[in-house]
Design a protein around this motif. Structure first.
Motif, PDB file in Angstrom:
ATOM      1  N   THR A  17       1.243  -1.169   0.062  1.00  0.00           N
ATOM      2  CA  THR A  17      -0.317   0.043   0.030  1.00  0.00           C
ATOM      3  C   THR A  17       0.845   1.507  -0.324  1.00  0.00           C
ATOM      4  O   THR A  17       0.466   2.200  -0.336  1.00  0.00           O
ATOM      5  N   ASP A  18       1.908   1.153   0.420  1.00  0.00           N
ATOM      6  CA  ASP A  18       3.205   2.077   0.023  1.00  0.00           C
ATOM      7  C   ASP A  18       3.917   2.442  -0.868  1.00  0.00           C
ATOM      8  O   ASP A  18       4.463   3.655  -1.762  1.00  0.00           O
ATOM      9  N   GLY A  19       4.533   0.792  -1.443  1.00  0.00           N
ATOM     10  CA  GLY A  19       5.499   1.289  -2.791  1.00  0.00           C
ATOM     11  C   GLY A  19       4.462   1.690  -3.541  1.00  0.00           C
ATOM     12  O   GLY A  19       5.109   2.786  -4.304  1.00  0.00           O
ATOM     13  N   LEU A  20       3.527   0.537  -3.834  1.00  0.00           N
ATOM     14  CA  LEU A  20       3.303   1.624  -5.875  1.00  0.00           C
ATOM     15  C   LEU A  20       2.791   2.630  -5.127  1.00  0.00           C
ATOM     16  O   LEU A  20       3.007   2.999  -6.212  1.00  0.00           O
ATOM     17  N   PRO A  21       1.557   2.994  -4.311  1.00  0.00           N
ATOM     18  CA  PRO A  21       1.173   4.706  -5.169  1.00  0.00           C
ATOM     19  C   PRO A  21       2.774   5.741  -5.020  1.00  0.00           C
ATOM     20  O   PRO A  21       2.417   6.744  -5.733  1.00  0.00           O
ATOM     21  N   SER A  22       4.038   4.732  -3.562  1.00  0.00           N
ATOM     22  CA  SER A  22       5.025   6.149  -4.120  1.00  0.00           C
ATOM     23  C   SER A  22       5.719   5.728  -5.640  1.00  0.00           C
ATOM     24  O   SER A  22       6.149   6.928  -6.036  1.00  0.00           O
ATOM     25  N   VAL A  23       5.511   4.812  -6.221  1.00  0.00           N
ATOM     26  CA  VAL A  23       6.185   4.665  -7.479  1.00  0.00           C
ATOM     27  C   VAL A  23       5.310   5.584  -8.151  1.00  0.00           C
ATOM     28  O   VAL A  23       5.606   6.238  -9.396  1.00  0.00           O
ATOM     29  N   ALA A  24       4.116   5.915  -8.746  1.00  0.00           N
ATOM     30  CA  ALA A  24       2.793   6.020  -8.828  1.00  0.00           C
ATOM     31  C   ALA A  24       3.348   7.803  -8.767  1.00  0.00           C
ATOM     32  O   ALA A  24       2.410   8.336  -9.997  1.00  0.00           O
ATOM     33  N   LEU A  25       3.331   8.029  -8.111  1.00  0.00           N
ATOM     34  CA  LEU A  25       3.447   9.695  -7.364  1.00  0.00           C
ATOM     35  C   LEU A  25       4.303  10.150  -8.404  1.00  0.00           C
ATOM     36  O   LEU A  25       4.001  11.606  -8.447  1.00  0.00           O
ATOM     37  N   ALA A  26       5.555   9.947  -8.669  1.00  0.00           N
ATOM     38  CA  ALA A  26       6.681   9.832  -9.702  1.00  0.00           C
ATOM     39  C   ALA A  26       5.802  10.820 -10.770  1.00  0.00           C
ATOM     40  O   ALA A  26       6.477  11.880 -11.294  1.00  0.00           O
ATOM     41  N   PHE A  27       4.765  10.807 -11.181  1.00  0.00           N
ATOM     42  CA  PHE A  27       4.414  10.731 -12.379  1.00  0.00           C
ATOM     43  C   PHE A  27       3.187  11.504 -12.659  1.00  0.00           C
ATOM     44  O   PHE A  27       2.738  12.142 -13.332  1.00  0.00           O
ATOM     45  N   GLU A  28       3.076  12.183 -11.340  1.00  0.00           N
ATOM     46  CA  GLU A  28       1.995  13.511 -10.584  1.00  0.00           C
ATOM     47  C   GLU A  28       2.322  14.649 -11.724  1.00  0.00           C
ATOM     48  O   GLU A  28       3.360  15.247 -11.347  1.00  0.00           O
ATOM     49  N   TRP A 110     -11.043  17.540  -3.413  1.00  0.00           N
ATOM     50  CA  TRP A 110     -12.299  18.459  -4.217  1.00  0.00           C
ATOM     51  C   TRP A 110     -11.919  19.550  -5.445  1.00  0.00           C
ATOM     52  O   TRP A 110     -13.079  19.928  -6.063  1.00  0.00           O
ATOM     53  N   ARG A 111     -10.644  19.565  -5.530  1.00  0.00           N
ATOM     54  CA  ARG A 111     -10.067  20.767  -6.193  1.00  0.00           C
ATOM     55  C   ARG A 111      -9.243  20.467  -7.131  1.00  0.00           C
ATOM     56  O   ARG A 111      -9.395  21.217  -8.131  1.00  0.00           O
ATOM     57  N   SER A 112      -9.166  19.254  -7.327  1.00  0.00           N
ATOM     58  CA  SER A 112      -8.639  18.850  -8.761  1.00  0.00           C
ATOM     59  C   SER A 112      -8.744  17.635  -8.452  1.00  0.00           C
ATOM     60  O   SER A 112      -9.726  16.872  -8.474  1.00  0.00           O
ATOM     61  N   ASN A 113      -8.329  16.744  -9.951  1.00  0.00           N
ATOM     62  CA  ASN A 113      -8.955  16.263 -10.180  1.00  0.00           C
ATOM     63  C   ASN A 113      -8.559  14.735  -9.946  1.00  0.00           C
ATOM     64  O   ASN A 113      -7.294  14.844 -10.769  1.00  0.00           O
ATOM     65  N   PRO A 114      -8.394  14.018  -9.473  1.00  0.00           N
ATOM     66  CA  PRO A 114      -8.936  12.194  -8.790  1.00  0.00           C
ATOM     67  C   PRO A 114      -7.599  11.895  -9.662  1.00  0.00           C
ATOM     68  O   PRO A 114      -7.300  10.971 -10.207  1.00  0.00           O
ATOM     69  N   PHE A 115      -8.499  12.007 -10.950  1.00  0.00           N
ATOM     70  CA  PHE A 115      -8.376  10.967 -12.000  1.00  0.00           C
ATOM     71  C   PHE A 115      -7.205  11.376 -13.202  1.00  0.00           C
ATOM     72  O   PHE A 115      -6.898  11.000 -14.798  1.00  0.00           O
ATOM     73  N   GLU A 116      -6.082  12.673 -12.574  1.00  0.00           N
ATOM     74  CA  GLU A 116      -5.513  13.507 -13.226  1.00  0.00           C
ATOM     75  C   GLU A 116      -3.959  12.604 -13.967  1.00  0.00           C
ATOM     76  O   GLU A 116      -3.787  12.617 -14.708  1.00  0.00           O
ATOM     77  N   ASN A 117      -4.055  11.741 -12.628  1.00  0.00           N
ATOM     78  CA  ASN A 117      -2.059  10.410 -12.480  1.00  0.00           C
ATOM     79  C   ASN A 117      -2.927   9.498 -12.571  1.00  0.00           C
ATOM     80  O   ASN A 117      -3.590   8.690 -12.070  1.00  0.00           O
ATOM     81  N   LYS A 118      -3.261   9.115 -13.585  1.00  0.00           N
ATOM     82  CA  LYS A 118      -3.825   7.357 -14.544  1.00  0.00           C
ATOM     83  C   LYS A 118      -2.998   5.982 -13.505  1.00  0.00           C
ATOM     84  O   LYS A 118      -3.382   4.963 -12.686  1.00  0.00           O
ATOM     85  N   TRP A 119      -1.965   6.598 -13.774  1.00  0.00           N
ATOM     86  CA  TRP A 119      -0.658   5.560 -12.313  1.00  0.00           C
ATOM     87  C   TRP A 119      -1.423   5.411 -10.824  1.00  0.00           C
ATOM     88  O   TRP A 119      -1.403   4.615 -10.735  1.00  0.00           O
ATOM     89  N   LEU A 120      -1.459   6.446 -10.972  1.00  0.00           N
ATOM     90  CA  LEU A 120      -1.546   6.570  -9.307  1.00  0.00           C
ATOM     91  C   LEU A 120      -3.258   5.955  -8.991  1.00  0.00           C
ATOM     92  O   LEU A 120      -3.049   5.109  -8.435  1.00  0.00           O
TER      93      LEU A 120
END
Length: 180
Positions: A17-28, A110-120
């Protein structure tokens, strides 16, 4: 008191739960107003007061909330394996959900698009599936000393995780809007 969670369970949470999202945040994508900020002086710390406030509050809310659940369940004579299963699920869901709150430091969810980072999104969905694997697969459940949870217990854990996400967002709002 018995341990609320075992070392192998902590390792699973840290890897999944920490590893996968951490890697995906690199594409934020960068926050839109980031280039309007003045450069940080070398004499200024990397973590400012708002960041420290957020980290402290998130940690406090998460830890106090989980310990409250732990002591509540102990007081209700739940079996320790069931308590550990609930705590394991709550820790994992907290990490997977609050990644959406911390992905943008100054912008509320609520002011950002949660689907902006598809990797996340992909990492969180995979993380959710993997978080439930040791609970639903009998051989893994036995290996991790878990029990099956009722739908009601899973719903309660999801509700608590969403409540914590709301508290994190309110903390962000307070630390960046009110204090600025």
């Amino acid at each position: 008191l018995p341990l609320p969670i075992l070392p192998a369970q902590i390792l699973w949470i840290n890897l999944i739960t920490d590893g996968l999202p951490s890697v995906a945040l690199a594409f934020e994508p960068a926050e839109s107003a980031i280039m309007k900020d003045r450069p940080r002086l070398l004499s200024q710390p990397i973590m400012n007061k708002q960041m420290k406030f957020q980290i402290f509050t998130i940690g406090l809310v998460s830890d106090v909330g989980l310990f409250a659940i732990y002591f509540f369940l102990l007081g209700r004579s739940f079996q320790i394996d069931e308590i550990r299963t609930i705590i394991f699920l709550a820790l994992g869901l907290n990490s997977l959900l609050y990644v959406f709150a911390v992905r943008k430091i100054r912008t509320n969810i609520w002011r950002s698009n949660p689907f902006e980072n598809k990797w996340l999104i992909f990492a969180v969905v995979i993380g959710l599936a993997l978080q439930f694997l040791p609970i639903v697969i009998p051989s893994l459940r036995d290996m991790f000393n878990f029990t099956t949870l009722s739908l009601w217990e899973v719903e309660i854990v999801f509700g608590i995780s969403i409540f914590k996400l709301i508290l994190i967002e309110l903390t962000k709002f307070y630390s960046y809007k009110v204090k600025s």
